[in-house]
Design a protein around this motif. Structure first.
Motif, short mmCIF file in Angstrom:
data_model
loop_
_atom_site.label_atom_id
_atom_site.label_comp_id
_atom_site.label_asym_id
_atom_site.label_seq_id
_atom_site.Cartn_x
_atom_site.Cartn_y
_atom_site.Cartn_z
N LEU A 102 0.98 -0.97 -0.13
CA LEU A 102 0.50 -0.32 0.04
C LEU A 102 0.81 0.83 0.05
N ASN A 103 1.58 0.63 -0.70
CA ASN A 103 3.13 2.26 -0.75
C ASN A 103 2.37 3.25 -1.29
N ALA A 104 2.00 3.11 -2.57
CA ALA A 104 1.32 4.48 -3.44
C ALA A 104 0.07 4.39 -3.39
N PRO A 105 -0.37 6.17 -3.10
CA PRO A 105 -1.73 6.60 -2.87
C PRO A 105 -2.23 6.26 -4.07
N ALA A 106 -2.22 5.30 -5.31
CA ALA A 106 -3.61 4.93 -6.72
C ALA A 106 -3.90 3.94 -5.56
N ARG A 107 -2.65 3.07 -5.65
CA ARG A 107 -2.89 1.11 -4.55
C ARG A 107 -4.67 1.54 -3.32
N ARG A 108 -3.26 2.51 -2.80
CA ARG A 108 -4.46 2.77 -1.37
C ARG A 108 -6.09 2.69 -2.02
N SER A 109 -6.37 4.03 -3.10
CA SER A 109 -7.63 4.29 -3.26
C SER A 109 -8.60 3.39 -4.00
N ALA A 110 -7.39 2.35 -4.77
CA ALA A 110 -7.91 1.69 -4.98
C ALA A 110 -8.81 0.68 -4.06
N VAL A 111 -8.54 -0.14 -3.18
CA VAL A 111 -8.10 -0.84 -2.16
C VAL A 111 -10.04 -0.50 -1.43
N ARG A 112 -9.99 1.23 -1.97
CA ARG A 112 -11.19 1.70 -0.79
C ARG A 112 -11.86 1.79 -1.81
N GLU A 131 6.10 0.23 6.62
CA GLU A 131 6.64 -0.11 8.62
C GLU A 131 6.29 0.75 9.74
N THR A 132 5.89 2.57 8.54
CA THR A 132 4.96 3.08 9.44
C THR A 132 3.75 3.35 8.79
N TRP A 133 2.72 3.66 9.65
CA TRP A 133 1.89 4.42 9.12
C TRP A 133 1.16 5.85 9.40
N THR A 134 0.72 6.75 8.32
CA THR A 134 0.37 7.68 8.72
C THR A 134 -1.04 8.36 9.01
N LEU A 135 -1.58 8.86 9.79
CA LEU A 135 -3.17 9.15 9.53
C LEU A 135 -3.92 9.56 8.01
N GLU A 136 -2.97 9.82 7.45
CA GLU A 136 -3.51 10.36 5.82
C GLU A 136 -3.57 8.81 5.24
N MET A 137 -3.01 8.02 5.74
CA MET A 137 -2.37 6.97 4.89
C MET A 137 -3.98 5.92 4.86
N ALA A 138 -4.39 5.90 6.16
CA ALA A 138 -5.18 5.11 7.31
C ALA A 138 -6.55 5.73 6.28
#
Length: 558
Positions: A102-112, A131-138
């Motif tokens: 889930l490193n790429a923003p496009a992949r995170r958007s696709a999962v959503r 390894e590190t999560w941020t609030l924006e990634m979540a």
């Protein structure tokens, strides 16, 4: 010039009002004999309100309606309903998916988008490689619906897992983050039911797989508490989960022993055998993404089914666990051939058939008479059962086969289509599936294709058939010959009457049968829908049919 006075006008008499019309009150009648004999005196509206309060969590399953609960229900509807109220009658769907990073923003958007398309309430992700999560990634993954989040950080760029959930649908507590898994206590807000859930990502290194299996035994709750285990295990426990013979049987046996020790069994995927592909010319296919549950969890969710969704950016297919309960349908009438030997069978049929019907159409008259006979034959069947106590007593005393295995509430249904794909979404609601099937086949039947070739009937040299008299009216010997040629154990139409009924009661029903054929011959009237009924079934064209185009229609008339 004299002015003559006009005679005084007669006084206007007030118009007497007509006496109010008094309608004759009739006693309430019920069309269903079963409902008429039931002792329930609670009105339907009150029962519906009680069920609504129970679904919204205001009362327990066995509680009765109280003034406080009724006032709370009215107050709840004074403001806009929340999404949890609207979905109170529908338990949320659970997804387990290896997203391969889930490193790429496009992949995170696709999962959503995939989670929102499939109406997911609990999202279990494996191999996040974060390894590190941020609030924006979540927020990129969960969006505005899946606001709850607990993560297992990856080791560098390997592994990692996460659980997202909808706080308005479920509540997750007692979170335990281990080396290869996340375990949490899940509570469904609308029903109050709770169970343990563990999502795992198994290591690919054989040296760490022993520690992984030991962790599974450590995180397992007591056998009496419901437990669901899902994720990418990166190993198999049976040879059929791989399409080649390159199998580590020693590790496969250890995995099987770990499953038996944990007391869980696999929830089989309904529409796909393998969940991972190497995506090569000669691919390796494996079923390493699994969902397991123990008996307590299976008893809590007996109607849940596991389906595989589609995706285009991961070599693992998402697994969706959803409620696949079948719709409650009305029991159909089935005529049994041995009813003809019951005492007073002929009298019962004749009494029901000869009762007057105020309608001129033979189709309608035939349909109503068939329904009347069905009702009377059901009563005759109950009377005959009450007069055979010896037979029923001997049937009760028959020995039954006992088993030491615990009983399971899950029913295996092989002839039921649990889900249909519609684009990237999975449709599981019965009404949505029926509408999808209707739209698909109606669109296909309405299209006219231009034919590029035809048949040369002269070259086929088919034998000539004498068609003289084919347009003559139907006669009684012709219809009786067709009835005698029909099998006695089959029903020609979905009303449930077999050929045995038409043979044994021909002297009673033949006049109405002849009137139906005569009206059909004249093509008079527009009530053909009363007779033109059939069961439409879908047959899969191939194994693993998931889309509506993978099925073909057949009509079942008998």
């Amino acid at each position: 010039m004299a002015i003559l006075d006009a005679p005084p006008a007669p006084p206007i008499r007030p118009r007497s009002s007509a006496p109010p019309k008094v309608r004759a009150t009739s006693a309430p009648s019920r069309r269903s004999a079963r409902k008429a004999t039931s002792g329930c005196t609670v009105p339907v509206a009150q029962r519906a309100a009680l069920r609504l309060v129970q679904e919204l969590g205001g009362l327990g399953p066995k509680d009765r309606m109280t003034p406080a609960a009724a006032a709370a229900l009215l107050k709840r509807f004074e403001e806009p309903l929340s999404r949890s109220d609207i979905k109170a009658h529908r338990p949320g769907q659970i997804m387990s998916w290896n997203v391969r990073g889930l490193n790429a923003p496009a992949r995170r958007s696709a999962v959503r988008e995939v989670a929102q398309t499939n109406n997911i309430s609990i999202l279990n992700l494996q191999e996040t490689k974060l390894e590190t999560w941020t609030l924006e990634m979540a927020r990129d993954v969960g969006g505005s619906l899946l606001q709850g989040c607990v993560v297992l950080p990856a080791m560098g760029t390997r592994g990692g897992a996460a659980i997202f959930w909808d706080k308005q649908i479920v509540e997750i507590t007692d979170q335990i983050v281990a080396s290869f898994s996340i375990t949490a206590k899940v509570k469904i807000i609308s029903t109050g039911c709770s169970f343990w859930m563990t999502t795992v990502y198994g290591p690919t290194d054989d040296q760490q797989k022993a520690n992984f299996l030991s962790e599974l035994a450590a995180v397992a709750p007591p056998a009496t508490e419901p437990w669901m285990l899902n994720g990418d295990f990166n190993m198999i426990y049976q040879a059929r989960d791989k399409n080649n013979c390159n199998i580590n049987r020693r590790m496969m046996g250890r995995f099987r022993r770990a499953i038996d020790l944990a007391g869980v069994k696999e929830v089989k995927c309904k529409n796909r055998r393998f969940t991972w592909s190497s995506e090569r010319e000669d691919p390796t296919l494996c079923s390493i993404d699994k969902v397991f549950c123990n008996l307590a969890c299976e008893d809590m969710h007996p109607s849940f089914v596991l389906m595989a969704a589609s995706t285009s950016f991961s070599d693992h297919c998402p697994l969706v666990l959803a409620n696949g309960v079948r719709p409650v349908t009305k029991a159909r009438f089935r005529f049994e051939n041995f009813w003809t030997v019951f005492p007073h069978f002929q009298e019962t049929v004749q009494h029901a058939w000869e009762r007057p019907i105020r309608h001129d159409c033979p189709f309608v008259r035939m349909k109503k008479k068939m329904e009347r006979v069905a009702v009377d034959l059901k009563q005759l069947k109950g009377l005959a059962r009450s007069r055979l106590p010896g037979f029923l007593g001997s049937a009760r005393e028959m020995p039954t086969q006992s088993s030491s295995m615990p009983a399971s509430s899950r029913v295996v249904e092989k002839n039921y289509i649990h889900s249909i794909k519609k684009g990237d979404a999975i449709v599981m609601e019965p009404r949505e599936k029926a509408q999808l099937a209707f739209d698909h086949f109606a669109r296909g039947l309405s299209e006219s294709l231009q034919q590029n070739c035809t048949l040369n009937w002269d070259l086929l040299q088919l034998p000539a058939v004498d068609l003289q008299g084919i347009d003559l009216p139907f006669c009684e010997p012709e219809i009786w010959a067709a009835i005698k040629a029909f099998p006695t154990e089959k029903a020609p139409v979905p009303d449930g009457y077999t050929g045995k009924f038409f043979r044994s009661c021909w002297h009673i029903i033949k006049q109405d049968i002849m009137a139906v054929f005569q009206k059909f011959y004249n093509l008079a009237g527009d009530n053909f829908a009363d007779l033109n009924t059939a069961f439409i079934a879908l047959l899969p064209k191939k194994d693993g049919a998931t889309e509506m185009g993978h099925f073909r229609l057949i009509s079942l008339h008998c």
